[in-house]
Design an enzyme around this catalytic site. Structure first.
Site, mmCIF file in Angstrom:
data_model
loop_
_atom_site.group_PDB
_atom_site.id
_atom_site.type_symbol
_atom_site.label_atom_id
_atom_site.label_comp_id
_atom_site.label_asym_id
_atom_site.label_seq_id
_atom_site.Cartn_x
_atom_site.Cartn_y
_atom_site.Cartn_z
ATOM 1 N N ARG A 143 40.376 84.691 9.463
ATOM 2 C CA ARG A 143 38.926 84.464 9.335
ATOM 3 C C ARG A 143 38.574 83.401 10.365
ATOM 4 O O ARG A 143 39.122 82.294 10.338
ATOM 5 C CB ARG A 143 38.594 83.981 7.923
ATOM 6 C CG ARG A 143 37.195 83.432 7.808
ATOM 7 C CD ARG A 143 36.737 83.268 6.391
ATOM 8 N NE ARG A 143 36.461 84.557 5.784
ATOM 9 C CZ ARG A 143 35.793 84.711 4.643
ATOM 10 N NH1 ARG A 143 35.336 83.658 3.993
ATOM 11 N NH2 ARG A 143 35.576 85.913 4.148
ATOM 12 N N HIS A 174 32.725 91.924 9.325
ATOM 13 C CA HIS A 174 33.500 91.661 8.096
ATOM 14 C C HIS A 174 33.944 93.016 7.520
ATOM 15 O O HIS A 174 33.468 93.452 6.475
ATOM 16 C CB HIS A 174 32.619 90.897 7.109
ATOM 17 C CG HIS A 174 33.361 90.271 5.970
ATOM 18 N ND1 HIS A 174 34.731 90.271 5.867
ATOM 19 C CD2 HIS A 174 32.920 89.614 4.856
ATOM 20 C CE1 HIS A 174 35.090 89.641 4.761
ATOM 21 N NE2 HIS A 174 34.011 89.240 4.123
ATOM 22 N N GLN A 198 35.188 93.636 3.743
ATOM 23 C CA GLN A 198 34.148 93.643 2.717
ATOM 24 C C GLN A 198 33.517 95.031 2.609
ATOM 25 O O GLN A 198 33.322 95.551 1.506
ATOM 26 C CB GLN A 198 33.076 92.592 3.050
ATOM 27 C CG GLN A 198 31.963 92.537 2.028
ATOM 28 C CD GLN A 198 32.423 92.022 0.667
ATOM 29 O OE1 GLN A 198 33.039 90.971 0.586
ATOM 30 N NE2 GLN A 198 32.120 92.738 -0.381
ATOM 31 N N ASP A 221 22.644 89.693 1.872
ATOM 32 C CA ASP A 221 23.653 88.655 2.139
ATOM 33 C C ASP A 221 22.895 87.357 2.412
ATOM 34 O O ASP A 221 21.663 87.372 2.593
ATOM 35 C CB ASP A 221 24.499 89.089 3.356
ATOM 36 C CG ASP A 221 25.627 88.116 3.687
ATOM 37 O OD1 ASP A 221 25.983 87.279 2.830
ATOM 38 O OD2 ASP A 221 26.149 88.178 4.825
ATOM 39 N N CYS A 224 27.853 90.755 -0.863
ATOM 40 C CA CYS A 224 29.257 90.416 -0.628
ATOM 41 C C CYS A 224 29.660 89.140 -1.355
ATOM 42 O O CYS A 224 30.840 88.912 -1.588
ATOM 43 C CB CYS A 224 29.506 90.287 0.873
ATOM 44 S SG CYS A 224 28.427 89.102 1.685
ATOM 45 N N ARG A 259 37.913 94.196 -3.370
ATOM 46 C CA ARG A 259 38.500 93.635 -2.148
ATOM 47 C C ARG A 259 40.017 93.792 -2.188
ATOM 48 O O ARG A 259 40.651 94.158 -1.206
ATOM 49 C CB ARG A 259 38.130 92.150 -2.001
ATOM 50 C CG ARG A 259 36.654 91.871 -1.764
ATOM 51 C CD ARG A 259 36.218 92.285 -0.376
ATOM 52 N NE ARG A 259 36.988 91.617 0.655
ATOM 53 C CZ ARG A 259 36.726 90.403 1.128
ATOM 54 N NH1 ARG A 259 35.672 89.755 0.714
ATOM 55 N NH2 ARG A 259 37.480 89.861 2.076
HETATM 56 N N1 NVA Z 1 27.430 86.462 6.316
HETATM 57 C C1 NVA Z 1 28.258 85.628 5.467
HETATM 58 C C2 NVA Z 1 29.276 86.428 4.748
HETATM 59 C C3 NVA Z 1 30.121 85.639 3.781
HETATM 60 C C4 NVA Z 1 31.170 86.469 3.095
HETATM 61 C C5 NVA Z 1 28.915 84.560 6.336
HETATM 62 O O1 NVA Z 1 29.416 84.893 7.406
HETATM 63 O O2 NVA Z 1 28.903 83.389 5.928
HETATM 64 N N1 CP Z 2 32.702 87.988 0.427
HETATM 65 C C1 CP Z 2 33.593 87.127 0.909
HETATM 66 O O1 CP Z 2 34.224 87.355 1.936
HETATM 67 O O2 CP Z 2 33.732 85.992 0.163
HETATM 68 P P1 CP Z 2 34.552 84.688 0.546
HETATM 69 O O3 CP Z 2 33.807 84.000 1.650
HETATM 70 O O4 CP Z 2 34.575 83.882 -0.718
HETATM 71 O O5 CP Z 2 35.929 85.068 0.986
#
Ligand code: NVA
Ligand code: CP
Length: 309
Positions: free
Chosen positions: A103, A130, A133, A225, A265, A294
């Protein structure tokens, strides 16, 4: 050549359909408490340059449930955080583990990492995409609505990593997707161009609009989101002002199919991108099923990448 999973764009429809089938089989076996350890002896390295609840837990517990193991690597604890290059980090970590998830921020970081890794790399969220997800979300849609064929998905809010990933999913699988964002927060232009080319083959209908009602009209899935993603904290105020009309609320859901499902998500901000009454409405909201799924979607991806069935 090592296979990676960085973007849904790199999968075929058949591969996505097969991943969902395998996810369902894995889910069934875990739920039945079967002795099923296809990942025995397999170790996953997990690099997190941003925080996470669901991604870390689903990967880590999933690996352990199927007989494997996982090592959590925070940039605070490894030399990557002190300037060791992505390329060297990839070459070194590949010598210890069998598969890696990352990540991170810029999508180019994971691409560079994958280029130098000698083991498969999974995208566990970048600023651009992502994919894990959306695989879990497609599994959830299949469970709740019976099929992905013919569904109409509507996404509201920021044209962010989730919106971009939905665009690729629609383009590859061939369903209808409406993305409603303010003009200044549209999805990524390269993603849109790639998706429109893929859509010619799959028959996907991808509609980009700044009108949330147009997107919601007759939709089976309403998805939203956060308005400011991780790493965009400085843009929060500006984005919030633009996004207000895109909130998923009691007024907007009136336009959807009456049996719509609400998806997110997570993490969610009640009162911002979604009204509490909508996300907490158990008749329509499937957000915790998405979180659970997930695990299965990611385990299927791992088994596929390392060729263990
Ligand atoms: N768009 C959000 C998704 C979190 C799972 C982010 O990147 O923070
Ligand atoms: N949806 C998701 O990826 O959640 P986290 O940021 O908690 O991993």
């Amino acid at each position: 050549m090592v296979k990676h999973c960085l973007s849904l764009k790199d999968l075929t429809k058949e591969e996505i359909v097969n991943l969902l089938k395998l996810s369902q089989q894995i889910k069934q076996k875990i739920k039945n408490g079967e002795n099923y350890e296809p990942l025995k002896g397999v170790i996953l390295g997990m690099i997190f340059e941003k925080p996470s609840t669901r991604t870390r837990l689903s990967f880590e517990t999933g690996m352990k449930r199927l007989g494997g193991d996982a090592v959590f690597l925070s940039p605070r604890d490894i030399q990557l955080g002190r300037g060791e290059s992505i390329e060297d980090t990839a070459r070194v970590i590949s010598r210890y583990v069998d598969i890696i998830m990352i990540r991170t921020f810029e999508h180019s970081r994971i691409e560079r990492f994958a280029q130098y890794s000698t083991v498969p790399v999974i995208n566990a969220l970048t600023d651009l995409l992502h994919p894990c997800q959306v695989l879990a979300d497609l599994l959830t849609i299949k469970e709740k609505l019976g099929d992905i064929e013919g569904i109409k998905v509507a996404f509201f809010g920021d044209g962010n990593n989730m919106a971009n990933s939905w665009i690729y999913a629609a383009a590859v699988v061939g369903f209808e997707l409406r993305v409603a964002t303010p003009v200044d927060c549209a999805p990524n232009g390269v993603v849109i161009n790639n998706a429109l080319k893929l859509a010619q083959k799959s028959g996907a209908k991808i509609i980009l609009t700044d009108d949330p009602k147009e997107a919601a009209e007759g939709a089976d899935v309403l998805y939203t989101d956060v308005w400011a993603s991780m790493g965009q904290e400085d843009q929060k105020e500006k984005k919030h002002a633009l996004m207000r009309p895109y909130q998923v609320n009691r007024e907007l859901v009136k336009y959807a199919n009456k049996d719509y499902i609400f998806m997110h998500c997570l993490p969610a901000h009640r009162g911002e991108e979604v009204e509490a009454e909508i996300i907490d409405d158990e008749k329509h909201s499937v957000v915790f099923d998405e979180a659970e799924n997930r695990t299965y979607a990611q385990l299927a991806t791992i088994m596929n990448l390392i060729g263990r069935f």
